[in-house]
Design a protein around this motif. Structure first.
Motif, PDB file in Angstrom:
ATOM      1  N   LEU A  86       0.828  -1.209   0.000  1.00 15.67           N
ATOM      2  CA  LEU A  86       0.000   0.000   0.000  1.00 15.67           C
ATOM      3  C   LEU A  86       0.864   1.261   0.000  1.00 15.67           C
ATOM      4  N   ALA A  87       1.977   1.227   0.717  1.00 11.63           N
ATOM      5  CA  ALA A  87       2.904   2.367   0.717  1.00 11.63           C
ATOM      6  C   ALA A  87       3.480   2.581  -0.681  1.00 11.63           C
ATOM      7  N   ILE A  88       3.785   1.499  -1.371  1.00 11.84           N
ATOM      8  CA  ILE A  88       4.302   1.594  -2.742  1.00 11.84           C
ATOM      9  C   ILE A  88       3.228   2.168  -3.661  1.00 11.84           C
ATOM     10  N   LEU A  89       2.005   1.699  -3.519  1.00 12.53           N
ATOM     11  CA  LEU A  89       0.910   2.223  -4.348  1.00 12.53           C
ATOM     12  C   LEU A  89       0.630   3.696  -4.044  1.00 12.53           C
ATOM     13  N   ASP A  90       0.799   4.104  -2.792  1.00 15.61           N
ATOM     14  CA  ASP A  90       0.633   5.521  -2.442  1.00 15.61           C
ATOM     15  C   ASP A  90       1.718   6.371  -3.098  1.00 15.61           C
ATOM     16  N   GLN A  91       2.928   5.836  -3.135  1.00 15.48           N
ATOM     17  CA  GLN A  91       4.052   6.574  -3.718  1.00 15.48           C
ATOM     18  C   GLN A  91       4.001   6.572  -5.240  1.00 15.48           C
ATOM     19  N   PHE A  92       3.526   5.472  -5.817  1.00 14.41           N
ATOM     20  CA  PHE A  92       3.505   5.324  -7.277  1.00 14.41           C
ATOM     21  C   PHE A  92       2.069   5.042  -7.728  1.00 14.41           C
ATOM     22  N   THR A  93       1.247   6.058  -7.689  1.00 16.53           N
ATOM     23  CA  THR A  93      -0.161   5.862  -8.063  1.00 16.53           C
ATOM     24  C   THR A  93      -0.298   5.399  -9.506  1.00 16.53           C
ATOM     25  N   GLY A  94       0.666   5.756 -10.341  1.00 12.17           N
ATOM     26  CA  GLY A  94       0.644   5.337 -11.742  1.00 12.17           C
ATOM     27  C   GLY A  94       0.993   3.879 -11.948  1.00 12.17           C
ATOM     28  N   LEU A  95       1.254   3.138 -10.882  1.00  7.18           N
ATOM     29  CA  LEU A  95       1.547   1.706 -10.980  1.00  7.18           C
ATOM     30  C   LEU A  95       0.266   0.903 -11.197  1.00  7.18           C
ATOM     31  N   ARG A  96      -0.857   1.472 -10.814  1.00  9.54           N
ATOM     32  CA  ARG A  96      -2.150   0.783 -10.987  1.00  9.54           C
ATOM     33  C   ARG A  96      -2.591   0.846 -12.447  1.00  9.54           C
ATOM     34  N   PRO A 133       2.122   4.010 -23.198  1.00  7.85           N
ATOM     35  CA  PRO A 133       1.848   3.294 -21.945  1.00  7.85           C
ATOM     36  C   PRO A 133       0.486   3.675 -21.359  1.00  7.85           C
ATOM     37  N   ARG A 134      -0.201   2.680 -20.812  1.00  7.06           N
ATOM     38  CA  ARG A 134      -1.509   2.905 -20.186  1.00  7.06           C
ATOM     39  C   ARG A 134      -1.382   3.558 -18.819  1.00  7.06           C
ATOM     40  N   ARG A 135      -0.173   3.564 -18.294  1.00 10.28           N
ATOM     41  CA  ARG A 135       0.055   4.135 -16.974  1.00 10.28           C
ATOM     42  C   ARG A 135       1.453   4.728 -16.925  1.00 10.28           C
ATOM     43  N   THR A 136       1.757   5.438 -15.857  1.00 11.09           N
ATOM     44  CA  THR A 136       3.047   6.136 -15.770  1.00 11.09           C
ATOM     45  C   THR A 136       4.156   5.284 -15.183  1.00 11.09           C
ATOM     46  N   HIS A 137       3.798   4.240 -14.432  1.00 12.05           N
ATOM     47  CA  HIS A 137       4.809   3.396 -13.794  1.00 12.05           C
ATOM     48  C   HIS A 137       4.507   1.924 -14.018  1.00 12.05           C
ATOM     49  N   PHE A 138       5.573   1.191 -14.224  1.00  4.75           N
ATOM     50  CA  PHE A 138       5.525  -0.260 -14.285  1.00  4.75           C
ATOM     51  C   PHE A 138       6.527  -0.764 -13.254  1.00  4.75           C
ATOM     52  N   ILE A 139       6.566  -2.054 -13.038  1.00  5.16           N
ATOM     53  CA  ILE A 139       7.442  -2.597 -11.996  1.00  5.16           C
ATOM     54  C   ILE A 139       8.879  -2.067 -12.094  1.00  5.16           C
ATOM     55  N   PRO A 140       9.521  -2.089 -13.279  1.00  5.93           N
ATOM     56  CA  PRO A 140      10.915  -1.592 -13.327  1.00  5.93           C
ATOM     57  C   PRO A 140      11.059  -0.116 -12.943  1.00  5.93           C
TER      58      PRO A 140
END
Length: 164
Positions: A86-96, A133-140
């Protein structure tokens, strides 16, 4: 940072398991790879988030689903990873993924590597390498910003010095 020669743990993503069993490293051609991966499991060096198992059960081949069922011990419960994910998702909202119908494993894969000072294994590529890209962040992307090593399945094979 992970030492290049240490016996580290790996947090594997669904994409790498799918590439292994269903796309590029098919077990009928790369039969010895099964033994190599099973050796990592036996040595308690290969893990995955429980959500990876759920994704495998949803989209995996019959063989991969069976492998996951046989190797239940590698799957780390969601509750163990929840706070960090959840902390990672808060920091990287574009990961969703905005189109995802269910909770995705990405943040949990990263959280698992973070908790164990391990390496993420994924076939995903950074957002900058995608045309639209559909989002701003991916795992890498998230791994890079968090200082977590992130490699592909082939990268893991090279790191482990496997000869197939």
């Amino acid at each position: 940072m992970v030492d290049g020669t240490a016996k580290v743990e790996y947090s594997i993503d669904t994409s790498s398991l799918m590439d292994w069993q269903a796309r590029y490293y098919l077990i009928d051609v790369f039969a010895s790879l099964v033994g190599q991966i099973d050796a990592l499991v036996s040595a308690a060096r290969l893990f995955a988030a429980q959500l990876v198992r759920e994704e495998v059960e949803s989209v995996g081949t019959v063989g991969l689903i069976g492998w996951a069922a046989t190797n239940k011990s590698i799957f780390v419960p969601t509750k163990t990873l929840l706070a960090d994910a959840l902390a990672i998702l808060d920091q990287f909202t574009g990961l969703r993924d905005p189109r995802a119908e269910f909770e995705e494993a990405d943040a949990y894969v990263i959280a698992l590597a973070q908790q164990r000072n391990g390496i993420v294994v994924t076939q995903e590529t950074p957002a900058a390498e995608k045309q639209r890209p559909r989002r701003t962040h991916f795992i890498p992307d998230a791994c890079r910003e968090l200082g977590i090593p992130c490699i592909s399945l082939l990268g893991m094979m090279r790191r482990e010095k496997w000869v197939l």
